[in-house]
Design an enzyme around this catalytic site. Structure first.
Site, PDB file in Angstrom:
ATOM      1  N   ASP A 172      -6.779  -4.105   7.253  1.00 45.11           N
ATOM      2  CA  ASP A 172      -6.512  -2.728   7.687  1.00 45.11           C
ATOM      3  C   ASP A 172      -6.785  -2.511   9.166  1.00 45.11           C
ATOM      4  OD1 ASP A 172      -5.714  -2.178   5.168  1.00 45.11           O
ATOM      5  OD2 ASP A 172      -7.388  -0.893   4.637  1.00 45.11           O
ATOM      6  N   LYS A 221       0.864  -1.190   0.000  1.00 48.51           N
ATOM      7  CA  LYS A 221       0.000   0.000   0.000  1.00 48.51           C
ATOM      8  C   LYS A 221       0.894   1.231   0.000  1.00 48.51           C
ATOM      9  CE  LYS A 221      -3.999   0.472   2.056  1.00 48.51           C
ATOM     10  NZ  LYS A 221      -5.094   0.608   3.060  1.00 48.51           N
ATOM     11  N   ASP A 267     -12.577   1.293  11.676  1.00 49.00           N
ATOM     12  CA  ASP A 267     -13.200   1.384  10.349  1.00 49.00           C
ATOM     13  C   ASP A 267     -13.688   0.019   9.888  1.00 49.00           C
ATOM     14  OD1 ASP A 267     -14.130   2.679   8.098  1.00 49.00           O
ATOM     15  OD2 ASP A 267     -12.214   2.619   7.043  1.00 49.00           O
ATOM     16  N   ASN A 319     -13.831  -4.233   4.445  1.00 51.85           N
ATOM     17  CA  ASN A 319     -12.578  -4.521   5.139  1.00 51.85           C
ATOM     18  C   ASN A 319     -12.548  -5.936   5.708  1.00 51.85           C
ATOM     19  OD1 ASN A 319     -11.024  -2.245   4.732  1.00 51.85           O
ATOM     20  ND2 ASN A 319     -11.809  -1.157   6.510  1.00 51.85           N
TER      21      ASN A 319
END
Length: 255
Positions: free
Chosen positions: A156, A45, A138, A143
């Site tokens: 994540d 990433k 999140d 995810n």
């Protein structure tokens, strides 16, 4: 016209041979890559340019990455390290094959046994991280990966804090995910439909915000619809703060 990828296929980033771009968003671009030293595939990433020039954000990212590297759970995708190229920082992450839970849900609600199986694995991942003082911040179906033969992998984990943006850079009009430090009052963090009330108010969060998001994800698995979905960001936040989900959307036979 789609933007050209930051990294070209076939180039090297340290010991990593970069392959195709597999994702892009407000918090960077994601590439499949080959770790030539260890002979394994990984995800890279590449973070926005701002991280290279903001010393405090860089230090926070490095500090959080060390903390996240302490996570070792079968249902949490691992972080392997940090690399740098041309002044850009990149996270080296576990590459998880398979569809996301969001993609799986695009076909409709899940049967009760499948919902329970997936939810129990997400809950186990959350519990392990919470015991180490790490909050996801999140959690959402996008995810969560459904890895063939390995069950659920939560992606994540904790990166919403590690990749925190300032007030000025988190514009809800231009991103579904509103991200910021999340540790100071007045800042908002998360994805609107899965935000806890304290997130929508920009208040500090703890593990309870993950529990709220988990409830939203479970509701969506059982019903096939979001618990607090509305046409606009402001309407979604109003629903979270003022209204109950439509409990009638849950199948009648659900325990």
């Amino acid at each position: 016209m789609a933007e050209a990828p930051f990294l070209k296929s076939g180039t090297s980033l340290g010991p990593y041979l970069v392959g195709e771009r597999i994702g892009a968003g407000g918090m960077g671009e994601v590439y499949q890559a080959r770790d030539t030293r260890l002979g394994r595939d990984v995800a890279i990433k590449v973070l926005p340019e701002a991280f290279a020039f903001d010393g405090e954000r860089r230090r926070r990212l490095e500090r959080e990455a060390r903390l996240l590297a302490s996570l070792n759970h079968p249902h949490i995708a691992a972080i392997h390290g940090i690399e740098e190229t041309s002044g850009h920082l990149a996270l080296v992450l576990e590459l998880v094959e398979g569809p996301t839970l969001a993609e799986h849900l695009s076909r409709g609600p899940l049967a009760h046994p499948e919902s329970v199986r997936i939810a129990s694995q997400i809950a186990a991942a959350l519990d392990d991280a919470h015991q180490k003082g790490i909050v996801h911040r999140d959690l959402k179906p996008a995810n969560v990966k459904l890895a063939p033969g390995r069950g659920v992998k939560v992606l994540d984990f904790g990166l919403a804090k590690a990749l925190g943006e300032s007030d000025s850079s988190a514009d809800p009009a231009h991103a579904a995910t509103i991200t910021s430090d999340g540790t100071r009052a007045g800042m908002v963090l998360g994805t609107a439909a899965y935000m806890s009330p304290e997130q929508t108010r920009g208040l500090p969060v703890d593990k309870r915000t993950d529990i709220w998001a988990f409830g939203c994800v479970l509701f969506e698995m059982l019903s096939g619809r979001r618990a607090f979905a509305s046409a606009t960001l402001s309407d979604t936040i109003a629903a979270i703060l003022e209204r109950e989900p439509d409990w009638q959307a849950i199948p009648a036979g659900t325990p």
